[in-house]
Design a protein around this motif. Sequence first.
Motif, mmCIF file in Angstrom:
data_model
loop_
_atom_site.group_PDB
_atom_site.id
_atom_site.type_symbol
_atom_site.label_atom_id
_atom_site.label_comp_id
_atom_site.label_asym_id
_atom_site.label_seq_id
_atom_site.Cartn_x
_atom_site.Cartn_y
_atom_site.Cartn_z
ATOM 1 N N SER A 32 1.077 -9.774 1.757
ATOM 2 C CA SER A 32 2.422 -9.470 2.249
ATOM 3 C C SER A 32 2.781 -10.399 3.392
ATOM 4 C CB SER A 32 2.492 -8.017 2.728
ATOM 5 O OG SER A 32 3.711 -7.775 3.391
ATOM 6 N N ARG A 71 9.477 -0.391 -8.744
ATOM 7 C CA ARG A 71 8.321 -0.713 -7.908
ATOM 8 C C ARG A 71 8.124 -2.210 -7.713
ATOM 9 N NH1 ARG A 71 2.771 -0.184 -11.443
ATOM 10 N NH2 ARG A 71 3.616 -0.807 -13.469
ATOM 11 N N LEU A 89 6.025 -6.387 -4.586
ATOM 12 C CA LEU A 89 5.625 -5.002 -4.770
ATOM 13 C C LEU A 89 6.191 -4.174 -3.616
ATOM 14 C CD1 LEU A 89 2.000 -5.733 -5.940
ATOM 15 C CD2 LEU A 89 3.746 -4.560 -7.303
ATOM 16 N N ASP A 91 5.892 -1.097 -2.624
ATOM 17 C CA ASP A 91 5.034 -0.178 -1.870
ATOM 18 C C ASP A 91 4.108 -0.893 -0.894
ATOM 19 O OD1 ASP A 91 6.149 1.987 -3.134
ATOM 20 O OD2 ASP A 91 4.598 2.118 -4.670
ATOM 21 N N THR A 92 3.654 -2.095 -1.241
ATOM 22 C CA THR A 92 2.645 -2.765 -0.416
ATOM 23 C C THR A 92 3.144 -4.029 0.268
ATOM 24 O OG1 THR A 92 1.799 -4.155 -2.219
ATOM 25 C CG2 THR A 92 0.895 -1.923 -2.013
ATOM 26 N N GLU A 94 3.015 -6.915 -1.076
ATOM 27 C CA GLU A 94 2.324 -8.065 -1.656
ATOM 28 C C GLU A 94 3.217 -8.778 -2.673
ATOM 29 O OE1 GLU A 94 -2.283 -6.886 -2.023
ATOM 30 O OE2 GLU A 94 -0.899 -5.227 -2.384
ATOM 31 N N ILE A 133 0.366 -4.048 -14.348
ATOM 32 C CA ILE A 133 0.132 -4.028 -12.909
ATOM 33 C C ILE A 133 -0.744 -2.840 -12.567
ATOM 34 C CG2 ILE A 133 1.213 -3.957 -10.633
ATOM 35 C CD1 ILE A 133 3.772 -5.019 -11.949
ATOM 36 N N ALA A 134 -1.866 -3.114 -11.920
ATOM 37 C CA ALA A 134 -2.798 -2.061 -11.502
ATOM 38 C C ALA A 134 -2.823 -1.990 -9.986
ATOM 39 C CB ALA A 134 -4.195 -2.354 -12.041
ATOM 40 N N ALA A 135 -2.866 -0.769 -9.446
ATOM 41 C CA ALA A 135 -2.882 -0.586 -7.999
ATOM 42 C C ALA A 135 -4.284 -0.324 -7.449
ATOM 43 C CB ALA A 135 -1.963 0.574 -7.617
ATOM 44 N N LYS A 136 -5.208 0.127 -8.303
ATOM 45 C CA LYS A 136 -6.555 0.460 -7.855
ATOM 46 C C LYS A 136 -7.578 -0.266 -8.707
ATOM 47 C CE LYS A 136 -5.215 5.099 -6.305
ATOM 48 N NZ LYS A 136 -5.442 6.547 -6.470
ATOM 49 N N GLN A 138 -7.727 -2.422 -6.344
ATOM 50 C CA GLN A 138 -6.862 -3.300 -5.557
ATOM 51 C C GLN A 138 -5.764 -3.801 -6.473
ATOM 52 O OE1 GLN A 138 -9.572 -6.362 -4.277
ATOM 53 N NE2 GLN A 138 -9.528 -7.432 -6.235
ATOM 54 N N ILE A 139 -4.719 -4.365 -5.869
ATOM 55 C CA ILE A 139 -3.593 -4.843 -6.656
ATOM 56 C C ILE A 139 -4.037 -5.962 -7.598
ATOM 57 C CG2 ILE A 139 -1.380 -6.023 -6.556
ATOM 58 C CD1 ILE A 139 -1.181 -3.152 -5.776
#
Length: 398
Positions: A32, A71, A89, A91-92, A94, A133-136, A138-139
Amino acid sequence: MYTRQIPAVLLLVLSQAPIVFSSSWDCQVLPSEQRVEVDSQSGAKIIFVTTAPSSDTNFYFHNRSFLWDNRLMLFLSDRFGRTEVMGYLVDTGELLRLNQADAPAAEAVAVSCKGDRLFVSKEHAICKWQLDIAAKPQIAARVTETKLTEIPPEMQDRSFLVENSDGSLLAFRYRIADAYFIGFCDVATGRLLPPAKLDFKPDHLQFHWTRPDLLAFCCVYDSDVAPRDPNVPRHARFWFMNVNTRVPLPAFYQVPGEIVTHECWWVHDQMTFVGGHHHEGNREEGNVKVFDLKTAEIRIIGAGAWMEDATAYQLSQVNWWHASGSPDGKWVAADNWHGIIALFNAKTTEKKILTSGHRTYGGGQHLHVGWDLTGERVEFTSNKLGNPDVCIAVLPEN
């Protein structure tokens, strides 16, 4: 204004079977770089999505920028030495580099209303990019590219792709020799469908938000101002087309001397645009107007101003240039040449300044103010930090 004749080269294309070819790659995830401020006048949270020393710009204001679930916001950046599509993204904070570093850059991006997918033009082909896109833990993000169809090299001067409201059809402008067309691609089969041939250059293609068969576009003139000469054909800035009939129809004809520009679909069969009846060189009036497709009535929702003794600099502070309505129907946002963004209440037309200082008159990227999918955020390009950056203004709760 049209003909049903189709060039032989297109008949050959239409007879070909669709090309299906897929490849996948992992996206580069960048940390970010966002910076958050609070606007001193409105209290709105201003998020500078990008702060790198590059030219980062939001999509043109009537093009969808957010994925279906809000998102991920897409934007354009030249930070890699060429213009590429990137993702933010929400939420984060990034950033995602969607394009492969060693592959040609995708162009003419259309963000889909159906799932995590984009449509792009790449190497004389229309391709679908499916995002994973996966959040866990890690992105992580992966693109699977499917080539839908080849675009013959004769199709020059192509526009951005646009997707209709049910995700079944893509449209784009192109030129063959001196003739202009609006082309259509069936998303399910990848086939190019019979095009519409026009006797003028179309631009700013955009499908109705809920009617998949209705396309709007503009006629490109040398000026947005209708000529006063009675011997010159009348100006009609924006047009409509039912994709089943392929017949172009003008929204309305401009009064001689009238400015009409920057049309954008909104709710309830309405389009916003900017226009006025005063124009002298760089001195012009710019009201935010709403055209009702059902009644053909036009009303002013965001008033500009005209003063006979004002300079172009002064007039541009109180008039508007781009405008777009929120998807919840509550607001219309407008920007001007001085980097001011105003919100106009859809019911009362009351004006509130959302944020300012994002452009200097005479220089810098235009803001091209647009919306997220909820009507809670306004997205735009800011020049406030010294170079173009993608920004989001979060509407205050009040």
